[in-house]
Design an enzyme around this catalytic site. Structure first.
Site, PDB file in Angstrom:
ATOM      1  N   ARG A  47       0.847  -1.207   0.000  1.00 52.79           N
ATOM      2  CA  ARG A  47       0.000   0.000   0.000  1.00 52.79           C
ATOM      3  C   ARG A  47       0.888   1.264   0.000  1.00 52.79           C
ATOM      4  O   ARG A  47       1.057   1.906  -1.024  1.00 52.79           O
ATOM      5  CB  ARG A  47      -0.931  -0.057   1.229  1.00 52.79           C
ATOM      6  CG  ARG A  47      -2.077   0.923   1.206  1.00 52.79           C
ATOM      7  CD  ARG A  47      -1.740   2.335   1.615  1.00 52.79           C
ATOM      8  NE  ARG A  47      -1.145   2.461   2.941  1.00 52.79           N
ATOM      9  CZ  ARG A  47      -0.596   3.592   3.400  1.00 52.79           C
ATOM     10  NH1 ARG A  47      -0.565   4.680   2.655  1.00 52.79           N
ATOM     11  NH2 ARG A  47      -0.059   3.645   4.615  1.00 52.79           N
ATOM     12  N   HIS A  54       8.742   7.290   8.297  1.00 49.07           N
ATOM     13  CA  HIS A  54       9.363   7.410   6.973  1.00 49.07           C
ATOM     14  C   HIS A  54      10.832   7.768   7.195  1.00 49.07           C
ATOM     15  O   HIS A  54      11.195   8.332   8.230  1.00 49.07           O
ATOM     16  CB  HIS A  54       8.614   8.455   6.130  1.00 49.07           C
ATOM     17  CG  HIS A  54       7.311   7.925   5.605  1.00 49.07           C
ATOM     18  ND1 HIS A  54       7.173   7.447   4.326  1.00 49.07           N
ATOM     19  CD2 HIS A  54       6.110   7.739   6.206  1.00 49.07           C
ATOM     20  CE1 HIS A  54       5.925   7.019   4.148  1.00 49.07           C
ATOM     21  NE2 HIS A  54       5.257   7.178   5.273  1.00 49.07           N
ATOM     22  N   CYS A 103       3.938   9.444   0.528  1.00 45.19           N
ATOM     23  CA  CYS A 103       2.566   9.865   0.274  1.00 45.19           C
ATOM     24  C   CYS A 103       2.568  10.878  -0.867  1.00 45.19           C
ATOM     25  O   CYS A 103       3.316  11.848  -0.825  1.00 45.19           O
ATOM     26  CB  CYS A 103       1.977  10.488   1.539  1.00 45.19           C
ATOM     27  SG  CYS A 103       0.338  11.146   1.288  1.00 45.19           S
ATOM     28  N   ASN A 115       9.241   4.518   3.371  1.00 43.35           N
ATOM     29  CA  ASN A 115       9.089   4.069   4.755  1.00 43.35           C
ATOM     30  C   ASN A 115      10.393   3.416   5.190  1.00 43.35           C
ATOM     31  O   ASN A 115      11.189   2.984   4.367  1.00 43.35           O
ATOM     32  CB  ASN A 115       7.998   2.995   4.843  1.00 43.35           C
ATOM     33  CG  ASN A 115       6.623   3.546   4.565  1.00 43.35           C
ATOM     34  OD1 ASN A 115       6.259   3.787   3.422  1.00 43.35           O
ATOM     35  ND2 ASN A 115       5.857   3.745   5.610  1.00 43.35           N
TER      36      ASN A 115
HETATM   37  P1  HMG Z   1     -13.033  14.349  -3.327  1.00 43.87           P
HETATM   38  O1  HMG Z   1     -12.710  14.763  -4.729  1.00 43.87           O
HETATM   39  O2  HMG Z   1     -13.331  15.418  -2.328  1.00 43.87           O
HETATM   40  O3  HMG Z   1     -14.175  13.250  -3.330  1.00 43.87           O
HETATM   41  O4  HMG Z   1     -11.801  13.489  -2.818  1.00 43.87           O
HETATM   42  P2  HMG Z   1     -15.734  13.376  -3.415  1.00 43.87           P
HETATM   43  O5  HMG Z   1     -16.307  12.796  -2.176  1.00 43.87           O
HETATM   44  O6  HMG Z   1     -16.146  14.784  -3.820  1.00 43.87           O
HETATM   45  O7  HMG Z   1     -16.060  12.398  -4.655  1.00 43.87           O
HETATM   46  C1  HMG Z   1     -15.532  12.654  -5.943  1.00 43.87           C
HETATM   47  C2  HMG Z   1     -15.515  11.379  -6.754  1.00 43.87           C
HETATM   48  O8  HMG Z   1     -14.632  10.430  -6.134  1.00 43.87           O
HETATM   49  C3  HMG Z   1     -16.865  10.685  -6.828  1.00 43.87           C
HETATM   50  O9  HMG Z   1     -16.919  10.011  -8.082  1.00 43.87           O
HETATM   51  C4  HMG Z   1     -16.804   9.659  -5.743  1.00 43.87           C
HETATM   52  O10 HMG Z   1     -17.665   8.555  -5.969  1.00 43.87           O
HETATM   53  C5  HMG Z   1     -15.346   9.203  -5.834  1.00 43.87           C
HETATM   54  P3  HMG Z   1     -17.598  10.671  -9.378  1.00 43.87           P
HETATM   55  O11 HMG Z   1     -19.015  10.972  -8.960  1.00 43.87           O
HETATM   56  O12 HMG Z   1     -16.811  11.926  -9.673  1.00 43.87           O
HETATM   57  O13 HMG Z   1     -17.425   9.604 -10.429  1.00 43.87           O
HETATM   58  N1  HMG Z   1     -14.853   8.665  -4.558  1.00 43.87           N
HETATM   59  C6  HMG Z   1     -14.246   7.484  -4.426  1.00 43.87           C
HETATM   60  N2  HMG Z   1     -13.905   6.535  -5.310  1.00 43.87           N
HETATM   61  C7  HMG Z   1     -13.281   5.434  -4.825  1.00 43.87           C
HETATM   62  N3  HMG Z   1     -12.999   5.260  -3.518  1.00 43.87           N
HETATM   63  C8  HMG Z   1     -13.320   6.186  -2.611  1.00 43.87           C
HETATM   64  C9  HMG Z   1     -13.963   7.357  -3.062  1.00 43.87           C
HETATM   65  N4  HMG Z   1     -14.402   8.457  -2.437  1.00 43.87           N
HETATM   66  C10 HMG Z   1     -14.956   9.249  -3.360  1.00 43.87           C
HETATM   67  N5  HMG Z   1     -13.017   6.008  -1.318  1.00 43.87           N
HETATM   68  C11 HMG Z   1     -11.072  11.604  -1.499  1.00 43.87           C
HETATM   69  C12 HMG Z   1     -11.831  12.931  -1.510  1.00 43.87           C
HETATM   70  C13 HMG Z   1     -10.910  11.219  -0.063  1.00 43.87           C
HETATM   71  C14 HMG Z   1     -11.873  10.573  -2.256  1.00 43.87           C
HETATM   72  C15 HMG Z   1      -9.707  11.814  -2.211  1.00 43.87           C
HETATM   73  O14 HMG Z   1      -9.095  12.935  -1.652  1.00 43.87           O
HETATM   74  C16 HMG Z   1      -8.791  10.634  -2.053  1.00 43.87           C
HETATM   75  O15 HMG Z   1      -9.067   9.569  -2.567  1.00 43.87           O
HETATM   76  N6  HMG Z   1      -7.668  10.802  -1.345  1.00 43.87           N
HETATM   77  C17 HMG Z   1      -6.740   9.679  -1.116  1.00 43.87           C
HETATM   78  C18 HMG Z   1      -5.448  10.187  -0.643  1.00 43.87           C
HETATM   79  C19 HMG Z   1      -4.509   9.047  -0.372  1.00 43.87           C
HETATM   80  O16 HMG Z   1      -4.747   7.905  -0.726  1.00 43.87           O
HETATM   81  N7  HMG Z   1      -3.382   9.362   0.283  1.00 43.87           N
HETATM   82  C20 HMG Z   1      -2.400   8.374   0.623  1.00 43.87           C
HETATM   83  C21 HMG Z   1      -2.796   7.520   1.791  1.00 43.87           C
HETATM   84  S1  HMG Z   1      -2.510   8.287   3.363  1.00 43.87           S
HETATM   85  C22 HMG Z   1      -0.833   8.026   3.660  1.00 43.87           C
HETATM   86  O17 HMG Z   1      -0.123   7.557   2.817  1.00 43.87           O
HETATM   87  C23 HMG Z   1      -0.314   8.353   5.016  1.00 43.87           C
HETATM   88  C24 HMG Z   1      -0.010   7.117   5.880  1.00 43.87           C
HETATM   89  O18 HMG Z   1       0.910   6.262   5.243  1.00 43.87           O
HETATM   90  C25 HMG Z   1       0.582   7.571   7.219  1.00 43.87           C
HETATM   91  C26 HMG Z   1       1.709   8.582   7.028  1.00 43.87           C
HETATM   92  O19 HMG Z   1       2.795   8.183   6.571  1.00 43.87           O
HETATM   93  O20 HMG Z   1       1.425   9.753   7.301  1.00 43.87           O
HETATM   94  C27 HMG Z   1      -1.281   6.330   6.170  1.00 43.87           C
HETATM   95 MG    MG Z   2       3.069   6.521   5.302  1.00 42.18          MG
END
Ligand code: HMG
Ligand code: MG
Length: 300
Positions: free
Chosen positions: A16, A208, A239, A248
């Site tokens: 992931r 990280h 990220c 990481n």
């Molecule tokens: P948004 O544009 O505000 O979403 O993004 P929305 O709610 O307005 O929806 C827009 C469209 O996205 C819609 O589709 C929804 O259905 C779809 P449309 O009508 O346009 O066809 N949608 C989704 N599709 C699939 N899965 C979903 C989903 N939600 C809405 N869950 C959103 C908001 C949260 C979706 C977006 O910002 C996003 O996906 N962000 C992901 C960011 C991410 O993955 N970051 C990396 C992970 S965190 C990390 O790495 C940190 C960690 O490792 C710890 C650390 O190191 O800090 C954990």
């Molecule tokens: Mg991370």
């Protein structure tokens, strides 16, 4: 004098966190081979994938297939930011879910397009529903030390956020140094405070390795009583919404540190390196972790 634990748990986040930042799409079959090789190395807890918007993170678009096709070994997490993610995760058969929220608002907005407060409002009812279904829930707290946009994050902000999650009923907190900027004193102090405030919650450290302090931070966290660590085979990761966040801390290097301290993990370093060698041709940057370089020398 502190005492070290006899055992520690590695939560492998390579499939992931390790892959989400790769620009070139890694084929689902290659991801599955990586996952299976990691399981073969003894990994019992793993973040398999994330159910996020494929427009935001195209690399995770095959989440459903990954969950369905991964052999069921130990505890397998999928990340979800919202109701849609939870719905898709449950449909795919996920049994453990990880939510993720930034302690800093600016990062949370860049990462999930919501303020931290809005995210908590959205997530709270989901946690309650999932708990009623006996789903294991981890909460990942990003930017728990530093934010790429706001700088130093005060520990009290992180502690309050963690307490909110615990009151909602989460099973585990994974507290992250997203941009790899924490030092061992900061790591010791935050994890000591969290242990004191939340003595009954599983606490995991997620470092990280941007500035090469992750192993030192892990040692400091061990001193604070932490024995669960998120790591990524090959040191892959980062990220996409946290500029400056590189990989990481590497699973093989952490297991080596723990082995050398007499702390059991049940993980075979050579087999982790074998898994790294399967994924290496499919990722964009060279893999140069200490234990992987040694592995390549003695296996060539
Ligand atoms: P948004 O544009 O505000 O979403 O993004 P929305 O709610 O307005 O929806 C827009 C469209 O996205 C819609 O589709 C929804 O259905 C779809 P449309 O009508 O346009 O066809 N949608 C989704 N599709 C699939 N899965 C979903 C989903 N939600 C809405 N869950 C959103 C908001 C949260 C979706 C977006 O910002 C996003 O996906 N962000 C992901 C960011 C991410 O993955 N970051 C990396 C992970 S965190 C990390 O790495 C940190 C960690 O490792 C710890 C650390 O190191 O800090 C954990
Ligand atoms: Mg991370």
């Amino acid at each position: 004098m502190f005492s070290l634990p006899n055992n520690a748990t590695i939560i492998e986040v390579g499939p992931r966190d390790g892959l989400q930042n790769e620009k070139q799409l890694v084929q689902t079959a290659d991801k599955l081979a990586f996952i299976q090789a990691l399981q073969h190395a003894g990994i019992q807890e793993m973040e398999l994938t994330s159910f996020v918007s494929p427009k935001w993170v195209p690399q995770m678009a095959d989440a459903k297939e990954i969950v369905k096709k991964s052999p069921k070994v130990g505890r397998q997490f999928v990340l979800t930011p919202n109701a849609k993610g939870v719905e898709l995760a449950l449909e795919a058969g996920a049994k453990s879910v990880a939510f993720f929220v930034g302690a800093s608002n600016s990062f949370n907005q860049k990462n999930i397009n919501r303020t931290t407060e809005e995210s908590m409002e959205n997530i709270a009812p989901l946690i309650r529903e999932l708990k009623a279904q006996q789903v294991f829930i981890r909460a990942c707290i990003s930017t728990a030390f530093y934010c790429p946009y706001e700088g130093k994050v005060h520990p009290d902000v992180v502690i309050q956020l963690c307490k909110q999650f615990v009151e909602l009923g989460v099973d585990e907190l994974s507290v992250a140094d997203t941009i790899g900027k924490a030092n061992p004193v900061e790591s010791y102090e935050l994890f000591s405070a969290l242990r004191k405030e939340l003595p009954n919650t599983l606490l995991t450290a997620h470092f990280h390795d941007t500035r090469k302090l992750a192993l030192a931070n892990i040692y400091a966290s061990l001193q604070a009583g932490i024995s669960r660590f998120d790591t990524s085979a090959g040191g892959l990761g980062g990220c996409p919404f946290a500029p400056g966040a590189t990989g990481n801390v590497a699973t093989e290097d952490v297991v080596h540190l723990l082995d050398s301290l007499g702390i059991e993990t049940g993980i075979d370093i050579d087999k982790v390196c074998q898994a790294v060698s399967y994924i290496e041709p499919h990722v964009s940057r060279p893999i140069e972790t200490g234990m992987y370089k040694l592995f390549k020398t003695h296996s060539s």
